[in-house]
Design a protein around this motif. Structure first.
Motif, short mmCIF file in Angstrom:
data_model
loop_
_atom_site.label_atom_id
_atom_site.label_comp_id
_atom_site.label_asym_id
_atom_site.label_seq_id
_atom_site.Cartn_x
_atom_site.Cartn_y
_atom_site.Cartn_z
N ASP A 141 6.14 -0.95 3.10
CA ASP A 141 5.80 -0.96 4.01
C ASP A 141 4.08 -0.40 3.78
N PRO A 142 3.17 -1.91 4.54
CA PRO A 142 2.04 -1.62 3.81
C PRO A 142 1.24 -1.24 4.38
N SER A 143 1.04 0.21 4.94
CA SER A 143 0.01 1.45 5.38
C SER A 143 -0.12 2.54 4.45
N VAL A 144 1.90 2.47 4.09
CA VAL A 144 1.63 3.26 2.64
C VAL A 144 0.30 3.12 1.61
N VAL A 145 1.25 1.23 1.09
CA VAL A 145 0.98 0.92 0.09
C VAL A 145 -1.14 1.23 -0.02
N MET A 149 -2.80 2.85 -3.00
CA MET A 149 -4.08 2.12 -3.40
C MET A 149 -5.34 2.70 -3.02
N GLU A 150 -5.98 3.42 -2.46
CA GLU A 150 -6.61 3.99 -2.47
C GLU A 150 -6.83 5.90 -2.95
N SER A 151 -5.22 6.41 -2.94
CA SER A 151 -5.52 7.48 -3.90
C SER A 151 -5.35 7.27 -5.46
#
Length: 181
Positions: A141-145, A149-151
């Protein structure tokens, strides 16, 4: 609706003269009835062969084939995992139901009926790989990825002031020492 009530009940009251084959199909309803969120759904066929080994003992041979849907460990999106496994269990008729025996499932000879739905489910579950994740991160899921990545990005940390103090001290020592030619 609880289809399991009798659908997965096997009765060992009448001794078998030879092997007996049973076929089951497990769909999304079966998996949701288990009340476990590890398997979200599926489409799995089971061929079960019951072989008598004595007048009070049976060998159950399981062959599962199909696919189940599980949550991806990385992004929690649904992930399809193939199931193709074989297992076996020994069933013995004894004094009372004993599910703690590691060697065999001991059923009460006075009432040798048993609902195998839990065993059917658990054998599928233990056949799955330990890690359930999409092979490539791009499939997640791109939103979770994006969130992951941000965290995971390292934060800029201020430099320890002791380093600046040490650099200054070394610089002062270099200025006071005569230079060798």
């Amino acid at each position: 609706m609880d289809r399991r009530k009798d659908a997965y009940m096997i009765d060992f009251k009448e001794p078998l003269r030879g092997p007996e084959s049973l076929a089951y199909h497990f769909d999304d309803d079966f998996f949701s009835e288990q009340g476990d969120e590890e398997i979200l759904g599926g489409d799995v066929d089971l061929d079960l062969e019951i072989r008598p080994t004595s007048s009070h003992s049976y060998q159950l041979l399981f062959h599962y084939e199909g696919a189940v849907t599980v949550p991806c460990d990385r992004c929690l999106a649904p992930l399809e995992v193939e199931v193709d496994t074989d297992d076996e269990i020994t069933v013995e008729l004894g004094e009372a139901l004993d599910e703690e025996n590691d060697e065999a499932l001991i059923l009460d000879a006075a009432d040798p009926r048993y609902d195998f739905s839990f065993i059917f489910y658990e054998l599928i579950k233990v056949s799955l790989p330990i890690v359930h994740s999409h092979e490539e991160i791009e499939e997640c899921d791109p939103s979770v990825v994006s969130f992951l990545m941000e965290s995971d990005a390292p934060e800029e940390m201020p430099e320890d002031p002791r380093w600046e103090s040490l650099r200054k001290k070394i610089s002062e020592e270099d200025d006071t020492e005569p230079r060798k030619k």
